[in-house]
Design a protein around this motif. Structure first.
Motif, PDB file in Angstrom:
ATOM      1  N   ALA A  44       6.329  -6.973   6.945  1.00 36.25           N
ATOM      2  CA  ALA A  44       5.803  -6.449   5.684  1.00 36.25           C
ATOM      3  C   ALA A  44       6.411  -7.119   4.464  1.00 36.25           C
ATOM      4  CB  ALA A  44       6.022  -4.944   5.625  1.00 36.25           C
ATOM      5  N   GLY A  45       7.674  -7.498   4.554  1.00 37.25           N
ATOM      6  CA  GLY A  45       8.342  -8.123   3.418  1.00 37.25           C
ATOM      7  C   GLY A  45       7.781  -9.471   3.037  1.00 37.25           C
ATOM      8  N   THR A  46       6.960 -10.074   3.903  1.00 36.66           N
ATOM      9  CA  THR A  46       6.376 -11.385   3.611  1.00 36.66           C
ATOM     10  C   THR A  46       4.976 -11.274   3.013  1.00 36.66           C
ATOM     11  OG1 THR A  46       5.409 -11.625   5.832  1.00 36.66           O
ATOM     12  CG2 THR A  46       7.681 -12.398   5.515  1.00 36.66           C
ATOM     13  N   LEU A  47       4.481 -10.063   2.828  1.00 35.80           N
ATOM     14  CA  LEU A  47       3.175  -9.878   2.202  1.00 35.80           C
ATOM     15  C   LEU A  47       3.248 -10.173   0.708  1.00 35.80           C
ATOM     16  CD1 LEU A  47       2.116  -6.444   3.766  1.00 35.80           C
ATOM     17  CD2 LEU A  47       1.347  -8.714   4.496  1.00 35.80           C
ATOM     18  N   SER A  48       2.100 -10.444   0.109  1.00 34.52           N
ATOM     19  CA  SER A  48       2.041 -10.596  -1.346  1.00 34.52           C
ATOM     20  C   SER A  48       2.236  -9.235  -2.004  1.00 34.52           C
ATOM     21  CB  SER A  48       0.684 -11.170  -1.754  1.00 34.52           C
ATOM     22  OG  SER A  48      -0.338 -10.208  -1.540  1.00 34.52           O
ATOM     23  N   GLY A  49       2.453  -9.232  -3.322  1.00 36.08           N
ATOM     24  CA  GLY A  49       2.659  -7.974  -4.034  1.00 36.08           C
ATOM     25  C   GLY A  49       1.475  -7.034  -3.910  1.00 36.08           C
ATOM     26  N   GLY A  50       0.268  -7.578  -4.030  1.00 40.14           N
ATOM     27  CA  GLY A  50      -0.920  -6.744  -3.906  1.00 40.14           C
ATOM     28  C   GLY A  50      -1.069  -6.175  -2.508  1.00 40.14           C
ATOM     29  N   GLU A  51      -0.766  -6.987  -1.498  1.00 40.01           N
ATOM     30  CA  GLU A  51      -0.860  -6.512  -0.116  1.00 40.01           C
ATOM     31  C   GLU A  51       0.195  -5.449   0.177  1.00 40.01           C
ATOM     32  OE1 GLU A  51      -2.575 -10.747   1.654  1.00 40.01           O
ATOM     33  OE2 GLU A  51      -0.430 -10.303   1.718  1.00 40.01           O
ATOM     34  N   GLN A  52       1.378  -5.610  -0.397  1.00 40.07           N
ATOM     35  CA  GLN A  52       2.410  -4.585  -0.217  1.00 40.07           C
ATOM     36  C   GLN A  52       1.986  -3.264  -0.861  1.00 40.07           C
ATOM     37  OE1 GLN A  52       6.397  -5.767  -1.261  1.00 40.07           O
ATOM     38  NE2 GLN A  52       6.264  -7.696  -0.144  1.00 40.07           N
ATOM     39  N   GLN A  53       1.302  -3.336  -2.005  1.00 38.25           N
ATOM     40  CA  GLN A  53       0.821  -2.105  -2.629  1.00 38.25           C
ATOM     41  C   GLN A  53      -0.244  -1.444  -1.759  1.00 38.25           C
ATOM     42  OE1 GLN A  53       1.895  -0.645  -5.945  1.00 38.25           O
ATOM     43  NE2 GLN A  53       1.130   0.884  -4.521  1.00 38.25           N
ATOM     44  N   MET A  54      -1.119  -2.236  -1.188  1.00 41.20           N
ATOM     45  CA  MET A  54      -2.114  -1.700  -0.254  1.00 41.20           C
ATOM     46  C   MET A  54      -1.433  -1.034   0.939  1.00 41.20           C
ATOM     47  SD  MET A  54      -4.882  -4.804  -0.151  1.00 41.20           S
ATOM     48  CE  MET A  54      -5.553  -5.487  -1.664  1.00 41.20           C
ATOM     49  N   LEU A  55      -0.397  -1.670   1.454  1.00 43.63           N
ATOM     50  CA  LEU A  55       0.331  -1.114   2.597  1.00 43.63           C
ATOM     51  C   LEU A  55       0.986   0.208   2.227  1.00 43.63           C
ATOM     52  CD1 LEU A  55       1.449  -1.256   5.443  1.00 43.63           C
ATOM     53  CD2 LEU A  55       3.273  -2.757   4.604  1.00 43.63           C
ATOM     54  N   ALA A  56       1.582   0.281   1.039  1.00 43.21           N
ATOM     55  CA  ALA A  56       2.232   1.523   0.602  1.00 43.21           C
ATOM     56  C   ALA A  56       1.214   2.653   0.486  1.00 43.21           C
ATOM     57  CB  ALA A  56       2.947   1.300  -0.730  1.00 43.21           C
ATOM     58  N   ILE A  57       0.034   2.346  -0.045  1.00 36.27           N
ATOM     59  CA  ILE A  57      -1.008   3.369  -0.161  1.00 36.27           C
ATOM     60  C   ILE A  57      -1.535   3.752   1.222  1.00 36.27           C
ATOM     61  CG2 ILE A  57      -3.332   3.843  -1.031  1.00 36.27           C
ATOM     62  CD1 ILE A  57      -2.661   2.099  -3.453  1.00 36.27           C
ATOM     63  N   GLY A  58      -1.736   2.744   2.063  1.00 33.18           N
ATOM     64  CA  GLY A  58      -2.194   3.018   3.421  1.00 33.18           C
ATOM     65  C   GLY A  58      -1.214   3.880   4.186  1.00 33.18           C
TER      66      GLY A  58
ATOM     67  N   PRO B  23      -3.172  13.183   3.432  1.00 33.83           N
ATOM     68  CA  PRO B  23      -2.786  14.072   2.331  1.00 33.83           C
ATOM     69  C   PRO B  23      -3.998  14.710   1.672  1.00 33.83           C
ATOM     70  CG  PRO B  23      -2.734  11.795   1.596  1.00 33.83           C
ATOM     71  CD  PRO B  23      -3.004  11.758   3.081  1.00 33.83           C
ATOM     72  N   GLU B  24      -3.797  15.909   1.169  1.00 33.87           N
ATOM     73  CA  GLU B  24      -4.803  16.531   0.316  1.00 33.87           C
ATOM     74  C   GLU B  24      -4.568  16.137  -1.143  1.00 33.87           C
ATOM     75  OE1 GLU B  24      -5.800  20.713   1.273  1.00 33.87           O
ATOM     76  OE2 GLU B  24      -4.204  20.505   2.766  1.00 33.87           O
ATOM     77  N   LEU B  25      -3.315  15.772  -1.450  1.00 30.92           N
ATOM     78  CA  LEU B  25      -2.962  15.251  -2.773  1.00 30.92           C
ATOM     79  C   LEU B  25      -2.136  13.990  -2.582  1.00 30.92           C
ATOM     80  CD1 LEU B  25      -2.673  15.361  -5.877  1.00 30.92           C
ATOM     81  CD2 LEU B  25      -0.652  16.802  -5.534  1.00 30.92           C
ATOM     82  N   LEU B  26      -2.603  12.886  -3.154  1.00 33.66           N
ATOM     83  CA  LEU B  26      -1.889  11.617  -3.100  1.00 33.66           C
ATOM     84  C   LEU B  26      -1.368  11.299  -4.496  1.00 33.66           C
ATOM     85  CD1 LEU B  26      -1.170   9.161  -1.262  1.00 33.66           C
ATOM     86  CD2 LEU B  26      -3.261   8.069  -2.114  1.00 33.66           C
ATOM     87  N   ILE B  27      -0.056  11.153  -4.614  1.00 33.37           N
ATOM     88  CA  ILE B  27       0.575  10.816  -5.894  1.00 33.37           C
ATOM     89  C   ILE B  27       0.840   9.317  -5.910  1.00 33.37           C
ATOM     90  CG2 ILE B  27       2.559  11.200  -7.407  1.00 33.37           C
ATOM     91  CD1 ILE B  27       2.891  13.946  -6.103  1.00 33.37           C
ATOM     92  N   LEU B  28       0.231   8.628  -6.843  1.00 36.72           N
ATOM     93  CA  LEU B  28       0.381   7.181  -6.977  1.00 36.72           C
ATOM     94  C   LEU B  28       1.200   6.887  -8.224  1.00 36.72           C
ATOM     95  CD1 LEU B  28      -3.296   6.072  -6.208  1.00 36.72           C
ATOM     96  CD2 LEU B  28      -1.346   6.086  -4.629  1.00 36.72           C
ATOM     97  N   ASP B  29       2.400   6.354  -8.036  1.00 37.22           N
ATOM     98  CA  ASP B  29       3.311   6.080  -9.149  1.00 37.22           C
ATOM     99  C   ASP B  29       3.235   4.601  -9.516  1.00 37.22           C
ATOM    100  OD1 ASP B  29       5.284   6.080 -11.042  1.00 37.22           O
ATOM    101  OD2 ASP B  29       6.793   7.058  -9.806  1.00 37.22           O
ATOM    102  N   GLU B  30       2.598   4.313 -10.642  1.00 34.52           N
ATOM    103  CA  GLU B  30       2.448   2.947 -11.170  1.00 34.52           C
ATOM    104  C   GLU B  30       1.856   1.993 -10.128  1.00 34.52           C
ATOM    105  OE1 GLU B  30       2.900   2.427 -14.244  1.00 34.52           O
ATOM    106  OE2 GLU B  30       4.450   3.758 -15.011  1.00 34.52           O
ATOM    107  N   PRO B  31       0.692   2.297  -9.557  1.00 38.58           N
ATOM    108  CA  PRO B  31       0.142   1.415  -8.512  1.00 38.58           C
ATOM    109  C   PRO B  31      -0.266   0.041  -9.014  1.00 38.58           C
ATOM    110  CG  PRO B  31      -1.465   3.078  -9.137  1.00 38.58           C
ATOM    111  CD  PRO B  31      -0.173   3.470  -9.795  1.00 38.58           C
ATOM    112  N   SER B  32      -0.515  -0.112 -10.324  1.00 39.55           N
ATOM    113  CA  SER B  32      -0.945  -1.415 -10.840  1.00 39.55           C
ATOM    114  C   SER B  32       0.229  -2.281 -11.301  1.00 39.55           C
ATOM    115  CB  SER B  32      -1.927  -1.222 -12.000  1.00 39.55           C
ATOM    116  OG  SER B  32      -1.265  -0.725 -13.156  1.00 39.55           O
ATOM    117  N   LEU B  33       1.447  -1.749 -11.219  1.00 39.89           N
ATOM    118  CA  LEU B  33       2.612  -2.462 -11.747  1.00 39.89           C
ATOM    119  C   LEU B  33       2.809  -3.801 -11.040  1.00 39.89           C
ATOM    120  CD1 LEU B  33       5.000  -2.101 -13.748  1.00 39.89           C
ATOM    121  CD2 LEU B  33       6.335  -1.248 -11.817  1.00 39.89           C
ATOM    122  N   GLY B  34       2.877  -4.881 -11.827  1.00 38.49           N
ATOM    123  CA  GLY B  34       3.165  -6.202 -11.285  1.00 38.49           C
ATOM    124  C   GLY B  34       1.993  -6.907 -10.635  1.00 38.49           C
ATOM    125  N   LEU B  35       0.789  -6.319 -10.712  1.00 37.57           N
ATOM    126  CA  LEU B  35      -0.370  -6.949 -10.088  1.00 37.57           C
ATOM    127  C   LEU B  35      -1.126  -7.798 -11.100  1.00 37.57           C
ATOM    128  CD1 LEU B  35      -1.831  -4.010  -7.944  1.00 37.57           C
ATOM    129  CD2 LEU B  35      -0.107  -5.707  -7.312  1.00 37.57           C
TER     130      LEU B  35
END
Length: 233
Positions: free
Chosen positions: A131-145, A152-164
């Motif tokens: 996972a550490g070799t993924l791009s920043g965008g792919e790592q964000q996708m992985l974190a959301i996935g 979850p019934e409620l998903l809290i996304l903290d700064e998902p666009s940061l650094g993209l």
């Protein structure tokens, strides 16, 4: 579904949140907006049980969350995708995803795994990749996935666009709409005001530990005070 009532919280002698009141209904996208350092992540961590408030309480479907450990809050149906992604860099993409079902939805891990791969086809092509070799965008996708693996019934996304990149930011906000269309409520914690108000139904603006503005997203987007303070218009 989620009720935040008169929350005060901070770190040691430093008070960060000063009487926060918020509500999130089933299936809503609610944006929490504000500059860096105003307390957005602190509020997330109060909701998820990482920080105990000094006053006030958080309720989930009428049940008091305040004082519960994070693992129990996840089991109740709340998942947070933290700022900075916080993936496990030395594990594979598949292993990161599987860990998302550790406290909840373990019996449906296979079905949810296939569902996440359908939502994120780029991840499905990299399941054995570290996972550490993924791009920043792919790592964000992985974190959301990983967060979605717990159903979850409620998903809290903290700064998902940061650094993209701008292109990936557009893709990320489109993805938030897709997740919400599946019935998942989203608390979107962002500095990107314009994009957030486009995808959200309602929004709160946090300033100096207090809610300075709140209302329907379309109304806030048209508000001269907000446009001047955050959009420079």
């Amino acid at each position: 579904m989620l009720e935040i009532a008169d929350i005060h919280a901070g770190y040691g002698q430093m008070t960060v949140l000063r009487g926060i009141d918020m509500q999130i209904g089933a299936g809503e996208v609610v944006a929490l907006l504000g500059s860096n350092g105003v307390g957005k992540t602190t509020l997330n961590n109060v909701v998820c049980g990482f920080i105990r408030p000094t006053a006030g309480e958080v309720r989930w479907k009428g049940q008091r969350l305040t004082g519960l450990p994070p693992r129990e809050i996840v089991a109740l149906g709340i998942a947070q995708v933290p700022e900075g992604r916080r993936i496990f860099p030395n594990l594979s993409v598949a292993e990161n995803l599987e860990l998302g079902a550790f406290r909840r939805a373990g019996a449906r891990k296979r079905q949810n795994f296939d569902r996440i791969c359908a939502i994120f086809p780029r991840l499905s092509e990299r399941l054995d990749q570290v996972a550490g070799t993924l791009s920043g965008g792919e790592q964000q996708m992985l974190a959301i996935g990983r967060g979605m693996m717990s159903e979850p019934e409620l998903l809290i996304l903290d700064e998902p666009s940061l650094g993209l990149s701008p292109l990936l930011v557009e893709e990320m906000f489109a993805l938030i709409g897709r997740i919400n269309a599946e019935g998942v409520a989203v608390l979107l914690v962002e500095q990107n005001v314009m994009q957030s108000l486009t995808v959200a139904e309602r929004a709160y603006v946090l300033e100096q530990g207090r809610i300075a503005m709140e209302g329907p997203a379309a109304d806030l987007l048209a508000d001269p005070k907000l446009r001047q303070a955050y959009l420079g218009l």
